[in-house]
Design a protein around this motif. Structure first.
Motif, mmCIF file in Angstrom:
data_model
loop_
_atom_site.group_PDB
_atom_site.id
_atom_site.type_symbol
_atom_site.label_atom_id
_atom_site.label_comp_id
_atom_site.label_asym_id
_atom_site.label_seq_id
_atom_site.Cartn_x
_atom_site.Cartn_y
_atom_site.Cartn_z
ATOM 1 N N THR A 21 0.815 -1.201 0.000
ATOM 2 C CA THR A 21 0.000 0.000 0.000
ATOM 3 C C THR A 21 0.858 1.263 0.000
ATOM 4 N N ALA A 22 2.163 1.081 0.261
ATOM 5 C CA ALA A 22 3.043 2.250 0.316
ATOM 6 C C ALA A 22 3.063 2.948 -1.041
ATOM 7 N N SER A 23 3.291 4.265 -1.004
ATOM 8 C CA SER A 23 3.320 4.993 -2.271
ATOM 9 C C SER A 23 4.682 4.829 -2.933
ATOM 10 N N ALA A 24 4.745 5.265 -4.199
ATOM 11 C CA ALA A 24 5.977 5.111 -4.964
ATOM 12 C C ALA A 24 7.102 5.954 -4.357
ATOM 13 N N VAL A 25 8.318 5.436 -4.447
ATOM 14 C CA VAL A 25 9.484 6.192 -3.987
ATOM 15 C C VAL A 25 9.658 7.399 -4.921
ATOM 16 N N ALA A 26 9.962 8.555 -4.355
ATOM 17 C CA ALA A 26 10.096 9.776 -5.164
ATOM 18 C C ALA A 26 11.277 9.643 -6.127
ATOM 19 N N PRO A 27 11.041 9.779 -7.446
ATOM 20 C CA PRO A 27 12.108 9.597 -8.432
ATOM 21 C C PRO A 27 13.344 10.452 -8.169
ATOM 22 N N GLU A 28 13.132 11.678 -7.663
ATOM 23 C CA GLU A 28 14.297 12.546 -7.456
ATOM 24 C C GLU A 28 15.255 11.991 -6.408
ATOM 25 N N SER A 29 14.787 11.001 -5.613
ATOM 26 C CA SER A 29 15.675 10.407 -4.621
ATOM 27 C C SER A 29 16.558 9.313 -5.225
ATOM 28 N N TYR A 30 16.234 8.861 -6.447
ATOM 29 C CA TYR A 30 17.033 7.756 -6.996
ATOM 30 C C TYR A 30 17.512 7.935 -8.436
ATOM 31 N N ILE A 31 17.062 9.019 -9.113
ATOM 32 C CA ILE A 31 17.562 9.202 -10.492
ATOM 33 C C ILE A 31 17.571 10.692 -10.847
ATOM 34 N N SER A 32 18.563 11.107 -11.620
ATOM 35 C CA SER A 32 18.636 12.515 -12.019
ATOM 36 C C SER A 32 17.632 12.811 -13.130
ATOM 37 N N GLY A 72 31.633 2.794 -3.873
ATOM 38 C CA GLY A 72 32.292 2.919 -2.573
ATOM 39 C C GLY A 72 31.246 2.701 -1.492
ATOM 40 N N VAL A 73 31.354 3.401 -0.373
ATOM 41 C CA VAL A 73 30.349 3.273 0.675
ATOM 42 C C VAL A 73 29.091 4.002 0.214
ATOM 43 N N VAL A 74 27.989 3.252 0.139
ATOM 44 C CA VAL A 74 26.738 3.866 -0.307
ATOM 45 C C VAL A 74 25.829 4.050 0.911
ATOM 46 N N ASP A 75 25.499 5.285 1.177
ATOM 47 C CA ASP A 75 24.767 5.658 2.391
ATOM 48 C C ASP A 75 23.409 4.952 2.472
ATOM 49 N N GLY A 76 23.095 4.461 3.651
ATOM 50 C CA GLY A 76 21.767 3.889 3.888
ATOM 51 C C GLY A 76 21.566 2.491 3.352
ATOM 52 N N THR A 77 22.648 1.802 2.986
ATOM 53 C CA THR A 77 22.505 0.453 2.436
ATOM 54 C C THR A 77 22.967 -0.587 3.456
ATOM 55 N N GLU A 78 22.607 -1.851 3.185
ATOM 56 C CA GLU A 78 23.007 -2.932 4.076
ATOM 57 C C GLU A 78 24.529 -3.026 4.172
ATOM 58 N N LEU A 104 29.408 10.549 1.584
ATOM 59 C CA LEU A 104 29.252 9.160 1.181
ATOM 60 C C LEU A 104 28.500 9.112 -0.143
ATOM 61 N N GLY A 105 28.563 7.958 -0.821
ATOM 62 C CA GLY A 105 27.809 7.800 -2.064
ATOM 63 C C GLY A 105 26.328 7.613 -1.780
ATOM 64 N N THR A 106 25.522 7.759 -2.817
ATOM 65 C CA THR A 106 24.078 7.514 -2.699
ATOM 66 C C THR A 106 23.674 6.506 -3.774
ATOM 67 N N VAL A 107 22.509 5.905 -3.592
ATOM 68 C CA VAL A 107 22.036 4.997 -4.645
ATOM 69 C C VAL A 107 21.849 5.772 -5.947
ATOM 70 N N LYS A 108 21.499 7.033 -5.843
ATOM 71 C CA LYS A 108 21.311 7.855 -7.053
ATOM 72 C C LYS A 108 22.613 7.955 -7.850
ATOM 73 N N ASP A 109 23.737 8.077 -7.156
ATOM 74 C CA ASP A 109 25.035 8.114 -7.838
ATOM 75 C C ASP A 109 25.246 6.825 -8.639
#
Ligand code: COA
Length: 300
Positions: free
Chosen positions: A4-15, A214-220, A242-247
């Motif tokens: 039921t969760a809404s879609a992840v905001a695109p700006e958080s994962y892609i330019s 490298g180190v990607v923030d917020g990942t396992e 740190l890196g992000t998934v968006k990077d």
């Protein structure tokens, strides 16, 4: 399984610079697809038009993550197949067949399944070493082997725009480092495997490349391998964060879209230059104390 969760905001994962629709009619197959980095890569590709099949060991998780990714685009088809261990060739082949019969083919592959832990070499059992080699290296080979016929079809169908494989590696083996001998050896093999595919399958229109985050923030991976040293790592990264998934996702789209057509056999490091100053796995450990901890007990 629809959540039921809404879609992840695109700006958080892609330019925003990538046009939606660039991956229309393409299918991505991804191992380790329930994980934080790979699921985000797939989400970005789906947002930009692809359909996808993610596979993982945990059944419920694969289905949940697939349902979440499917929200990235209204008409997206995303399969989540669990109980798939990249060490078991038969289960992987079955997943590939299901992907092809459901989605019509495979154009892009992300070989991302990996396992890791930090342990001094002296305490590393043969079975533990083998486990990581089997998951990271053999799993990458098993994936490449299982998808190869479909990548060849894709390369023939979409010259210059299909038949691409991407391995998720690391930077730790460029220098080596304490506590991760199994990971260092496995990832060196993954890079070599990718290069071999590039050389032997390049003439058939396939490209094979590596992304080394490298180190990607917020990942396992960040939580498991770097948490104690997070602050220290952050301070060391030359780019200052740190890196992000968006990077990682932007690099993925670059390599899989038209922009990557002539990029083959390459390693795309996405780490803000961290490895160049030794800010890698184990870097936060008090070397050499961490590796000599058993010295007295083992009478070296
Ligand atoms: N330290 C030392 N040895 C370890 C270990 C650790 N933290 N974790 C596992 N091992 C050893 C086990 O003791 C065993 O060796 P043994 O038979 O000599 O005792 C061997 O590795 C295999 O362990 P097992 O529990 O059978 O694991 P597995 O082969 O099913 O899976 C992993 C191995 C790496 C996938 C498992 O540790 C895991 O699930 N990790 C979490 C997921 C992960 O790593 N994600 C990547 C994040 S970067």
């Amino acid at each position: 399984m629809a959540g039921t969760a809404s879609a992840v905001a695109p700006e958080s994962y892609i330019s925003k610079i990538w046009p939606q629709g660039i991956f229309e009619n393409r299918v991505v197959f991804c191992t380790g697809g329930s994980g934080d980095i790979c699921s985000s890569q797939v989400r970005a590709l789906v947002y930009l038009g692809a359909n996808a099949c993610i596979v993982g060991r945990n059944e419920g998780k694969a289905e949940r993550v697939a349902a979440s990714i499917a929200k990235a685009r209204p008409d997206a088809k995303v399969l989540g197949i669990g109980n798939i261990d990249v060490r078991k060739v038969e289960s992987l082949e079955a997943a590939v067949s299901k992907c092809v019969s459901t989605l019509g083919g495979i154009d892009f592959v992300i070989a991302g399944a990996a396992g890791n832990f930090l342990v001094p070499l002296i305490n590393l059992s043969t079975n533990a070493f083998k486990s990581v080699i089997d998951i990271d290296l053999m799993g990458s080979w098993n994936t490449a082997k299982a998808v190869m016929p479909y990548l060849l079809n894709s390369a023939a169908k979409y010259p210059g725009a299909g038949g691409r494989i991407l391995f998720i590696s690391a930077t730790l083996h460029y220098t080596g480092g304490p506590l991760n001998t199994h990971g260092v050896v496995a990832k060196a093999g993954v890079d070599a495997l990718s290069a071999q595919l590039a050389i032997e399958l390049g003439p058939r229109g396939i490209t094979s490349n590596v992304i080394a985050p490298g180190v990607v923030d917020g990942t396992e991976g960040e939580r498991r391998l770097f948490q104690d040293a997070r602050g220290e790592m952050m301070g060391k990264v030359p780019t200052g964060r740190l890196g992000t998934v968006k990077d990682v996702n932007n690099a993925t789209v670059y390599l899989l879209s038209e922009t990557g057509d002539f990029v083959n056999g390459s390693v795309q490091v996405v780490d803000g230059a961290a490895w160049r100053i030794g800010a890698q796995v184990g870097a936060g450990a008090e070397y050499p104390a961490s590796v000599l901890v058993e010295r007295k007990a083992t009478k070296l």
